[in-house]
Motif scaffolding. Structure first.
Motif, PDB file in Angstrom:
ATOM      1  N   ILE A   1      32.900  18.950 -58.671  1.00 13.94           N
ATOM      2  CA  ILE A   1      31.859  18.862 -59.805  1.00 13.94           C
ATOM      3  C   ILE A   1      31.645  20.205 -60.434  1.00 13.94           C
ATOM      4  CG2 ILE A   1      29.612  18.099 -60.460  1.00 13.94           C
ATOM      5  CD1 ILE A   1      29.804  15.701 -58.263  1.00 13.94           C
ATOM      6  N   ALA A   2      31.385  21.089 -59.587  1.00 13.44           N
ATOM      7  CA  ALA A   2      30.834  22.350 -60.087  1.00 13.44           C
ATOM      8  C   ALA A   2      32.054  23.008 -60.989  1.00 13.44           C
ATOM      9  CB  ALA A   2      30.612  23.253 -58.820  1.00 13.44           C
ATOM     10  N   ALA A   3      33.385  22.803 -60.473  1.00  7.75           N
ATOM     11  CA  ALA A   3      34.406  23.495 -61.281  1.00  7.75           C
ATOM     12  C   ALA A   3      34.612  22.647 -62.686  1.00  7.75           C
ATOM     13  CB  ALA A   3      35.565  23.080 -60.510  1.00  7.75           C
ATOM     14  N   LEU A   4      34.209  21.373 -62.592  1.00  9.34           N
ATOM     15  CA  LEU A   4      34.261  20.465 -63.801  1.00  9.34           C
ATOM     16  C   LEU A   4      33.197  20.752 -64.485  1.00  9.34           C
ATOM     17  CD1 LEU A   4      35.796  18.016 -64.998  1.00  9.34           C
ATOM     18  CD2 LEU A   4      33.949  16.771 -63.943  1.00  9.34           C
ATOM     19  N   VAL A   5      31.882  21.251 -64.414  1.00  6.43           N
ATOM     20  CA  VAL A   5      30.929  21.685 -65.002  1.00  6.43           C
ATOM     21  C   VAL A   5      31.151  22.932 -65.754  1.00  6.43           C
ATOM     22  CG1 VAL A   5      28.516  22.641 -64.884  1.00  6.43           C
ATOM     23  CG2 VAL A   5      29.125  20.470 -63.671  1.00  6.43           C
ATOM     24  N   GLY A   6      31.820  23.793 -64.774  1.00 11.08           N
ATOM     25  CA  GLY A   6      31.993  25.092 -65.522  1.00 11.08           C
ATOM     26  C   GLY A   6      33.145  24.998 -66.521  1.00 11.08           C
ATOM     27  N   ILE A   7      33.953  24.068 -66.744  1.00 13.21           N
ATOM     28  CA  ILE A   7      35.061  23.872 -67.639  1.00 13.21           C
ATOM     29  C   ILE A   7      34.343  23.205 -68.810  1.00 13.21           C
ATOM     30  CG2 ILE A   7      36.794  22.535 -68.317  1.00 13.21           C
ATOM     31  CD1 ILE A   7      38.121  22.592 -65.288  1.00 13.21           C
ATOM     32  N   THR A   8      33.200  22.374 -68.535  1.00 16.10           N
ATOM     33  CA  THR A   8      32.592  21.876 -69.665  1.00 16.10           C
ATOM     34  C   THR A   8      31.775  22.883 -70.329  1.00 16.10           C
ATOM     35  OG1 THR A   8      30.511  21.222 -68.539  1.00 16.10           O
ATOM     36  CG2 THR A   8      32.334  19.498 -68.659  1.00 16.10           C
ATOM     37  N   ARG A   9      31.275  23.974 -69.684  1.00 13.18           N
ATOM     38  CA  ARG A   9      30.590  25.122 -70.432  1.00 13.18           C
ATOM     39  C   ARG A   9      31.259  25.735 -71.051  1.00 13.18           C
ATOM     40  NH1 ARG A   9      25.900  23.326 -70.776  1.00 13.18           N
ATOM     41  NH2 ARG A   9      24.863  25.506 -70.710  1.00 13.18           N
ATOM     42  N   ILE A  10      32.670  25.906 -70.839  1.00 10.05           N
ATOM     43  CA  ILE A  10      33.397  26.635 -71.868  1.00 10.05           C
ATOM     44  C   ILE A  10      33.912  25.879 -72.952  1.00 10.05           C
ATOM     45  CG2 ILE A  10      35.852  27.685 -71.949  1.00 10.05           C
ATOM     46  CD1 ILE A  10      35.297  28.265 -68.908  1.00 10.05           C
ATOM     47  N   ILE A  11      34.175  24.600 -72.996  1.00  8.94           N
ATOM     48  CA  ILE A  11      34.493  23.788 -73.947  1.00  8.94           C
ATOM     49  C   ILE A  11      33.234  23.687 -74.906  1.00  8.94           C
ATOM     50  CG2 ILE A  11      34.947  21.337 -74.659  1.00  8.94           C
ATOM     51  CD1 ILE A  11      36.370  21.030 -71.809  1.00  8.94           C
ATOM     52  N   LEU A  12      32.266  23.510 -74.396  1.00  5.60           N
ATOM     53  CA  LEU A  12      31.003  23.229 -75.238  1.00  5.60           C
ATOM     54  C   LEU A  12      30.670  24.599 -76.037  1.00  5.60           C
ATOM     55  CD1 LEU A  12      28.690  20.972 -73.237  1.00  5.60           C
ATOM     56  CD2 LEU A  12      29.901  20.466 -75.306  1.00  5.60           C
ATOM     57  N   LYS A  13      31.575  25.711 -75.432  1.00  3.18           N
ATOM     58  CA  LYS A  13      31.139  27.237 -76.067  1.00  3.18           C
ATOM     59  C   LYS A  13      29.725  27.844 -75.595  1.00  3.18           C
ATOM     60  CE  LYS A  13      34.245  27.263 -79.955  1.00  3.18           C
ATOM     61  NZ  LYS A  13      35.332  26.236 -79.199  1.00  3.18           N
ATOM     62  N   ARG A  14      29.173  27.155 -74.675  1.00  5.39           N
ATOM     63  CA  ARG A  14      27.978  27.452 -74.031  1.00  5.39           C
ATOM     64  C   ARG A  14      28.214  28.882 -73.268  1.00  5.39           C
ATOM     65  NH1 ARG A  14      24.262  25.275 -77.039  1.00  5.39           N
ATOM     66  NH2 ARG A  14      24.085  22.889 -76.771  1.00  5.39           N
ATOM     67  N   HIS A  15      29.237  28.866 -72.920  1.00  2.00           N
ATOM     68  CA  HIS A  15      29.791  30.060 -71.893  1.00  2.00           C
ATOM     69  C   HIS A  15      31.176  30.557 -72.200  1.00  2.00           C
ATOM     70  CE1 HIS A  15      26.134  30.784 -69.505  1.00  2.00           C
ATOM     71  NE2 HIS A  15      26.153  29.322 -69.532  1.00  2.00           N
ATOM     72  N   THR A  16      31.423  31.803 -71.850  1.00  3.55           N
ATOM     73  CA  THR A  16      32.853  32.394 -72.062  1.00  3.55           C
ATOM     74  C   THR A  16      33.553  32.082 -70.569  1.00  3.55           C
ATOM     75  OG1 THR A  16      32.403  34.548 -71.214  1.00  3.55           O
ATOM     76  CG2 THR A  16      32.393  34.182 -73.627  1.00  3.55           C
ATOM     77  N   VAL A  17      34.664  32.333 -70.320  1.00  2.04           N
ATOM     78  CA  VAL A  17      35.427  31.938 -69.099  1.00  2.04           C
ATOM     79  C   VAL A  17      34.696  33.083 -68.148  1.00  2.04           C
ATOM     80  CG1 VAL A  17      37.442  32.287 -67.930  1.00  2.04           C
ATOM     81  CG2 VAL A  17      37.652  31.020 -70.025  1.00  2.04           C
ATOM     82  N   LYS A  18      34.518  34.426 -68.633  1.00  5.97           N
ATOM     83  CA  LYS A  18      34.061  35.320 -67.733  1.00  5.97           C
ATOM     84  C   LYS A  18      32.659  35.062 -67.234  1.00  5.97           C
ATOM     85  CE  LYS A  18      32.963  40.466 -68.223  1.00  5.97           C
ATOM     86  NZ  LYS A  18      33.021  41.626 -69.130  1.00  5.97           N
ATOM     87  N   GLU A  19      31.637  34.663 -68.175  1.00 10.71           N
ATOM     88  CA  GLU A  19      30.479  34.080 -67.735  1.00 10.71           C
ATOM     89  C   GLU A  19      30.466  32.913 -66.829  1.00 10.71           C
ATOM     90  OE1 GLU A  19      28.340  35.419 -72.128  1.00 10.71           O
ATOM     91  OE2 GLU A  19      28.832  33.146 -71.509  1.00 10.71           O
TER      92      GLU A  19
END
Length: 200
Positions: free
Chosen positions: A158-176
């Motif tokens: 779930i954490a990995a999935l959430v991380g991916i959604t944060r990138i898709i939504l442009k809330r965070h970069t991959v680095k962040e």
């Protein structure tokens, strides 16, 4: 056609990201912990202070700051705006720890590590806006892992999935996202090590 796909992806990402925000993930864990380890009455006594002293005040703080324009959104995506959020959450956790110590004579071990994670993210925020969503979900995975390794692995997914959604939504970069996950992995490792030591 491409626009519709992107739109659907964003909608799904928003649902996942909103549902598994740090407060909801911690709420699910504390609910699980309370009712797994205690009788109904004990569970209420254990869970209610966390709900009233930490979770509900933070929710109201977010809503009030978004409404008054101090925060751009409920995610508090702006790095500068995050400073006051970190401070407020820390105050709530410290208040809860004082209450817990007065009532029980010892501090709450899990909440102590949540505070440590919060301070680590706050320090990181001075240089890079680490993903709180990812970090807290990684830590929640460690909390579940301490009880049931299968639940821990599931929540790590779930954490990995959430991380991916944060990138898709442009809330965070991959680095962040990786920075948030890295900080949480380090804190989680220390937590699990201490948890094992205390059990022996």
């Amino acid at each position: 056609m491409e626009e519709k796909k992107t739109s659907a992806l964003h909608i799904i990402s928003r649902i996942i990201s909103d549902f598994f925000n740090p407060l909801v993930s911690l709420f699910i864990y504390f609910l699980y912990l309370s009712f797994q380890n205690y009788t109904f009455k004990q569970a209420i006594i254990h869970f209610l202070p966390i709900l009233l002293i930490v979770i509900i005040p933070v929710i109201f703080w977010l809503i009030w700051n978004v409404k008054t324009g101090r925060y751009t959104n409920m995610d508090v995506s702006n790095r500068v705006q995050r400073k006051s959020l970190y401070i407020f959450i820390a105050v709530c956790i410290i208040t809860y720890q004082i209450y817990h110590y007065i009532i029980n004579g010892f501090i709450d071990f899990v909440m102590l590590f949540i505070l440590v994670l919060l301070f680590a993210l706050q320090y990181s925020n001075l240089y890079i806006k680490s993903s709180m969503h990812t970090a807290f979900n990684v830590f929640v995975a460690a909390l579940f892992y301490a009880f049931d390794w299968k639940a821990g692995i599931f929540w790590l997914g779930i954490a990995a999935l959430v991380g991916i959604t944060r990138i898709i939504l442009k809330r965070h970069t991959v680095k962040e996202v990786f920075m948030g996950a890295g900080i949480a992995f380090l804190i989680s490792f220390i937590y699990l090590y201490c948890n094992i030591q205390f059990q022996h």
